[in-house]
Scaffold this active site. Structure first.
Site: not given
Ligand SMILES: NC(=O)c1ccc[n+]([C@@H]2O[C@H](COP(=O)([O-])OP(=O)(O)OC[C@H]3O[C@@H](n4cnc5c(N)ncnc54)[C@H](OP(=O)(O)O)[C@@H]3O)[C@@H](O)[C@H]2O)c1
Length: 439
Positions: A22, A49, A55, A221, A244, A248, A295
């Site tokens: 995202l 960031t 990255k 969230s 998790y 949220k 993702t």
């Molecule tokens: N995908 C969904 O369906 C979904 C649904 C509800 C909510 N969300 C929320 O959307 C947000 C993005 O999720 P995503 O699905 O896009 O996941 P993702 O592709 O795994 O991306 C997560 C991002 O967070 C970074 N990150 C993880 N731990 C970190 C840390 N300690 N310090 C700094 N950066 C960190 C990761 O960096 P690295 O590459 O370095 O690990 C990556 O850039 C999250 O908050 C997730 O809870 C997602």
């Protein structure tokens, strides 16, 4: 492009975790929508960031390519416009590891020293903290209740008791310094961002021109922010099995209650905000979620990953409004919250209450922003509101006065506890000589 100085009328947005999922979608969509909707004399300074330089470089290269795409498209209808558009976007990258409070402080100090203000901070980064899937349960629940099982899954297996690496350096004699546990998922998803928001609040409060929009902290969230996941005796979920979901729910409770008079003393302290002033306004916290987006947050082997993507599309085709699937569409709610006029947000809240804004979609793939129900708050905290027909969780019930009062009480307790935790960690970092002064 990335090194040119920002013009006076720049709009400053920070996105955390911008290199994946995202985060990439938000960056690309923000550039596109900003260029389409904001006047030609406004520029976007997009600060992303990541956890390391590689990255960060890859993310900047991706966003530059997105910008070129937008320009090529615009050039077809208005030859020559691409040069103007290119100049309106400035990209900058920074390092941030949310699991290290010192890293949060270092970045905050750097931004405070180098930026004139911030307009929006999108707290997107996060981790799932899952260790696998209970496959028999997954197959059974998907086959017996497809839409519900793919939207509110009960089959993800969570790590338990995960904690961050020590935040404090060892003592001079090499022995480990005593420090309280800090939950890993809690810190990555919530507490790291909470600290970041506190340090960046003075930048969000600054208004450098006649600017009707308030500075905005956008917390991310999820649909899975269940009431039962958050144990009020264990806010960090150090012992629970839904770290998790707990993180949220914490975001939901605290974002929604941040506008209530009862939390005002905590929120004002958090936002370091005292008095309205000609050049400052109190920032606002908004709540978004991206629906269900495909993702890497849940690591799956390649074949299963393809199957999961297909399952998500099928869910959408059978009527799930939350299966947005692609990151571009998942980004719609966060980007809307970043760019919407203050008057639009204010009038929506005035009519229907403070809400949680989710990315939703129709069966043809047209995305939109949709209010989302929260247990104990409903869609807008109005007892007696007419329940919406679609997109309700299996745990949803009609909002009662008692449930709403509990939601508010829990929110107040969380604000009290989080402020205590923030100050406790700041003192510990300072005493250990590693805390970064913001002066
Ligand atoms: N995908 C969904 O369906 C979904 C649904 C509800 C909510 N969300 C929320 O959307 C947000 C993005 O999720 P995503 O699905 O896009 O996941 P993702 O592709 O795994 O991306 C997560 C991002 O967070 C970074 N990150 C993880 N731990 C970190 C840390 N300690 N310090 C700094 N950066 C960190 C990761 O960096 P690295 O590459 O370095 O690990 C990556 O850039 C999250 O908050 C997730 O809870 C997602």
């Amino acid at each position: 492009m990335s090194d040119s100085p920002a013009p006076d009328n720049a709009f400053y947005v920070l996105v955390t975790g911008a290199n994946s999922g995202l985060g990439l979608g938000i960056g690309a969509r923000l550039i596109d929508e900003f260029l389409q909707t904001r006047p030609q004399d406004e520029s976007l300074v997009l600060i992303i960031t990541t956890r390391d330089q590689r990255k960060g470089d890859a993310t900047i290269a991706f966003l530059e390519e997105q910008l070129r795409k937008v320009c090529r498209k615009a050039e077809k209808t208005l030859p020559g416009v691409s040069q103007v558009l290119q100049r309106r976007v400035l990209l900058r990258q920074e390092r941030l590891d949310l699991l290290s409070l010192v890293s949060v402080q270092k970045l905050s100090k750097k931004l405070r020293d180098t930026l004139p203000k911030l307009d929006v901070v999108i707290c997107n980064a996060g981790i799932g903290g899952w260790t696998g899937i209970n496959w028999p349960l997954a197959v059974k629940t998907v086959l017996t209740g497809w839409k519900s099982a793919t939207t509110w899954p009960t089959y993800k297996i969570s790590g338990v008791g995960w904690k961050t690496k020590p935040q404090l350096p060892p003592n001079k004699d090499g022995s480990t310094r005593e420090e309280p546990l800090l939950g890993e998922v809690f810190c990555a998803n919530f507490f790291g961002h909470y600290m970041l928001g506190h340090y960046l609040a003075p930048l969000l409060a600054k208004r450098t021109r006649t600017e009707p929009n308030l500075g905005r902290l956008v917390w991310t969230s999820s649909l899975e922010a269940y009431e039962h996941s958050l144990d009020m005796q264990d806010i960090q979920c150090l012992t629970g099995e839904q770290a998790y979901e707990s993180s949220k729910r914490l975001a939901d409770l605290m974002a929604v209650t941040s506008v209530l008079p009862s939390t005002e003393p905590h929120v004002n302290r958090y936002l370091a905000y005292e008095q309205p002033h000609e050049k400052t306004t109190k920032p606002r916290i908004y709540l978004s979620h991206p629906g269900i987006t495909h993702t890497p947050i849940m690591p799956l082997i390649l074949v299963i990953d393809y199957v999961w993507r297909l399952v998500c599309y099928i869910s959408r085709w059978v009527g799930s409004q939350w299966h947005v699937v692609t990151v571009d569409k998942g980004a719609v709610s966060a980007v809307w919250l970043a760019l919407a006029k203050q008057s639009t947000l204010d009038s929506m809240e005035q009519k229907e209450g403070v809400g949680k804004w989710g990315s939703a979609i129709d069966v043809w793939g047209n995305e939109r922003v949709e209010r989302t129900e929260m247990e104990g708050w409903g869609w807008g905290g109005k007892v007696g509101e007419t329940p919406r027909k679609f997109g309700r969780s299996p745990y949803a019930k009609t909002l009662t006065r008692e449930d709403q009062e509990k939601f508010v009480r829990d929110g107040e307790k969380c604000w009290e506890e989080l402020e205590r935790l923030r100050e406790d960690w700041e003192n510990r970092l300072d005493e250990a000589g590693v805390g970064v002064s913001m002066d």
